[in-house]
Design an enzyme around this catalytic site. Structure first.
Site, PDB file in Angstrom:
ATOM      1  N   GLY A  67       0.659  -1.451   0.065  1.00 14.93           N
ATOM      2  CA  GLY A  67      -0.114  -0.100  -0.153  1.00 14.93           C
ATOM      3  C   GLY A  67       0.825   1.093   0.156  1.00 14.93           C
ATOM      4  CE1 TYR A 115       5.534   8.335   4.200  1.00 16.04           C
ATOM      5  CE2 TYR A 115       6.690   6.089   4.550  1.00 16.04           C
ATOM      6  CZ  TYR A 115       6.528   7.544   5.136  1.00 16.04           C
ATOM      7  OH  TYR A 115       6.847   7.985   6.229  1.00 16.04           O
TER       8      TYR A 115
HETATM    9  N1  CAA Z   1       0.860  -8.335   2.205  1.00 16.80           N
HETATM   10  C1  CAA Z   1       0.238  -9.147   1.402  1.00 16.80           C
HETATM   11  N2  CAA Z   1      -1.242  -9.115   1.207  1.00 16.80           N
HETATM   12  C2  CAA Z   1      -1.821  -8.078   1.944  1.00 16.80           C
HETATM   13  C3  CAA Z   1      -0.997  -7.235   2.871  1.00 16.80           C
HETATM   14  C4  CAA Z   1       0.286  -7.545   3.038  1.00 16.80           C
HETATM   15  N3  CAA Z   1       1.089  -6.793   3.926  1.00 16.80           N
HETATM   16  N4  CAA Z   1      -2.013  -6.438   3.321  1.00 16.80           N
HETATM   17  C5  CAA Z   1      -3.214  -6.645   2.814  1.00 16.80           C
HETATM   18  N5  CAA Z   1      -3.073  -7.676   2.072  1.00 16.80           N
HETATM   19  C6  CAA Z   1      -4.055  -8.298   0.998  1.00 16.80           C
HETATM   20  C7  CAA Z   1      -5.315  -8.653   1.949  1.00 16.80           C
HETATM   21  O1  CAA Z   1      -5.254  -9.650   2.680  1.00 16.80           O
HETATM   22  C8  CAA Z   1      -6.549  -8.427   1.116  1.00 16.80           C
HETATM   23  O2  CAA Z   1      -6.477  -9.733   0.346  1.00 16.80           O
HETATM   24  P1  CAA Z   1      -7.867 -10.385  -0.222  1.00 16.80           P
HETATM   25  O3  CAA Z   1      -8.521  -9.212  -1.109  1.00 16.80           O
HETATM   26  O4  CAA Z   1      -7.409 -11.436  -0.712  1.00 16.80           O
HETATM   27  O5  CAA Z   1      -8.759 -10.226   1.157  1.00 16.80           O
HETATM   28  C9  CAA Z   1      -5.907  -7.637   0.013  1.00 16.80           C
HETATM   29  O6  CAA Z   1      -4.684  -7.409   0.278  1.00 16.80           O
HETATM   30  C10 CAA Z   1      -6.503  -5.947   0.061  1.00 16.80           C
HETATM   31  O7  CAA Z   1      -5.996  -5.522   1.603  1.00 16.80           O
HETATM   32  P2  CAA Z   1      -7.018  -4.354   2.439  1.00 16.80           P
HETATM   33  O8  CAA Z   1      -8.156  -4.895   2.772  1.00 16.80           O
HETATM   34  O9  CAA Z   1      -5.987  -4.205   3.563  1.00 16.80           O
HETATM   35  O10 CAA Z   1      -6.895  -3.445   1.200  1.00 16.80           O
HETATM   36  P3  CAA Z   1      -7.555  -1.929   1.429  1.00 16.80           P
HETATM   37  O11 CAA Z   1      -7.612  -1.508   0.056  1.00 16.80           O
HETATM   38  O12 CAA Z   1      -8.678  -2.013   2.157  1.00 16.80           O
HETATM   39  O13 CAA Z   1      -6.477  -1.318   2.063  1.00 16.80           O
HETATM   40  C11 CAA Z   1      -4.086  -0.080   2.437  1.00 16.80           C
HETATM   41  C12 CAA Z   1      -5.093  -1.182   1.578  1.00 16.80           C
HETATM   42  C13 CAA Z   1      -5.076   1.128   2.865  1.00 16.80           C
HETATM   43  C14 CAA Z   1      -3.022   0.149   1.992  1.00 16.80           C
HETATM   44  C15 CAA Z   1      -4.177  -0.969   3.977  1.00 16.80           C
HETATM   45  O14 CAA Z   1      -3.718  -2.251   3.782  1.00 16.80           O
HETATM   46  C16 CAA Z   1      -3.184  -0.347   4.932  1.00 16.80           C
HETATM   47  O15 CAA Z   1      -3.468   0.583   5.623  1.00 16.80           O
HETATM   48  N6  CAA Z   1      -1.825  -0.867   5.115  1.00 16.80           N
HETATM   49  C17 CAA Z   1      -0.884  -0.270   5.941  1.00 16.80           C
HETATM   50  C18 CAA Z   1      -0.054   0.642   5.298  1.00 16.80           C
HETATM   51  C19 CAA Z   1       0.931   1.146   6.151  1.00 16.80           C
HETATM   52  O16 CAA Z   1       1.818   0.588   6.858  1.00 16.80           O
HETATM   53  N7  CAA Z   1       1.023   2.217   6.275  1.00 16.80           N
HETATM   54  C20 CAA Z   1       2.170   3.063   7.218  1.00 16.80           C
HETATM   55  C21 CAA Z   1       1.638   4.548   7.438  1.00 16.80           C
HETATM   56  S1  CAA Z   1       2.991   5.264   8.586  1.00 16.80           S
HETATM   57  C22 CAA Z   1       3.901   5.383   7.840  1.00 16.80           C
HETATM   58  O17 CAA Z   1       3.999   5.356   6.699  1.00 16.80           O
HETATM   59  C23 CAA Z   1       5.353   6.422   8.699  1.00 16.80           C
HETATM   60  C24 CAA Z   1       6.126   5.344   8.415  1.00 16.80           C
HETATM   61  O18 CAA Z   1       7.297   5.781   7.999  1.00 16.80           O
HETATM   62  C25 CAA Z   1       6.666   3.949   9.124  1.00 16.80           C
END
Ligand code: CAA
Length: 241
Positions: A144, A148
């Site tokens: 996702g 970034y």
């Molecule tokens: N690896 C593999 N597959 C994954 C996964 C991963 N890490 N995460 C999700 N998936 C899969 C899910 O299992 C799902 O599969 P199915 O369709 O088969 O069920 C599919 O991908 C969709 O996943 P989501 O329901 O999560 O998708 P979404 O569109 O609702 O959300 C997202 C997508 C908004 C990117 C969400 O996954 C998310 O918020 N992820 C976290 C992102 C993150 O870590 N951001 C950090 C913010 S803080 C920051 O950035 C500061 C820093 O420097 C650390």
């Protein structure tokens, strides 16, 4: 300890706020740059007495004008902390062009926009400290975050290259790469995903903004001149590079 002029982008909230305070506490004249959240910036200024300046770091000309106003108030910028950053998380197949461009502009273009306006002065004066804020997700990638992670990986290459250019001129350039820290940036991450992330952090907690600020305050010290071109991971052991 020499008191210097320090500019911190994104300096009124989250990690940037803690950096601004740490540099002030180290005796520096701090200018904290903000753009989005007016109310938070004013509350920060009232609570800390640190000067705030408003402009968009993704705009090259706004950076020129903003830095000129900081330098008029405090003298030449000797310490630059490129901290401002945003997320627009979405899997690539759902990501919009705007999600991509906004993140690259704010997180990566800003490195050029700010540094370009201070680097000549730093070289002439034979002293400068630049610290760029990267991310664990620029090092390891994250579902996702193609936008970034690309911007934050770019920060590392920028850091190393500018470090080479500044090395003979008293200018050090380093990167800090925080892991997941308890700031507003995590607010949009779903609870189920946060649980997975927490479980992956060996020290068993999120980082704090102060964890990062302490490292930044160390890197900008006058006696840290041998440290340059490095990336320091602060992630509780979540990713060891
Ligand atoms: N690896 C593999 N597959 C994954 C996964 C991963 N890490 N995460 C999700 N998936 C899969 C899910 O299992 C799902 O599969 P199915 O369709 O088969 O069920 C599919 O991908 C969709 O996943 P989501 O329901 O999560 O998708 P979404 O569109 O609702 O959300 C997202 C997508 C908004 C990117 C969400 O996954 C998310 O918020 N992820 C976290 C992102 C993150 O870590 N951001 C950090 C913010 S803080 C920051 O950035 C500061 C820093 O420097 C650390």
């Amino acid at each position: 300890m020499t008191s210097r002029t320090a500019l911190v982008t994104g300096g009124t909230r989250g990690i940037g706020q803690a950096i601004s305070v740490a540099l002030r506490d180290a005796g520096h004249r701090v200018a904290a740059v903000y753009h989005g959240d007016e109310r938070a910036a004013k509350a920060f200024a009232a609570a800390t007495s640190i000067a705030i300046f408003k402009w968009y770091v993704g705009d090259f000309d706004a950076c020129a004008a903003g830095i000129a106003s900081v330098e008029k108030a405090f003298g030449p910028v000797e310490i630059l902390i490129n901290n401002a950053g945003i997320t627009r998380d979405a899997a690539l197949h759902k990501m919009t062009r705007d999600d991509w461009q906004c993140v690259i502009r704010t997180n990566l273009d800003s490195m050029f926009n700010l540094s370009r306006h201070v680097i000549e002065g730093m070289r002439e004066r034979h002293f400068g400290r630049i610290v760029n804020v990267g991310s664990i997700n620029g090092q390891k990638g994250q579902f996702g975050q193609t936008n970034y992670a690309a911007s934050k990986a770019g920060v590392v290459g920028f850091t190393k290259s500018l470090a080479l250019e500044g090395a003979r001129h008293g200018v050090t350039v380093n990167c800090v790469a925080p892991g997941y820290c308890a700031t507003d940036m995590l607010a949009h991450v779903r609870d189920d995903i946060m649980k997975t992330i927490l479980a992956a952090i060996p020290v068993g907690r999120l980082g704090t903004a102060e964890d990062v600020a302490r490292m930044v305050a160390f890197l900008v010290r006058d006696d840290a001149g041998f440290i340059t071109g490095a990336t320091f991971s602060l992630n509780g052991g979540q990713y060891m590079s």
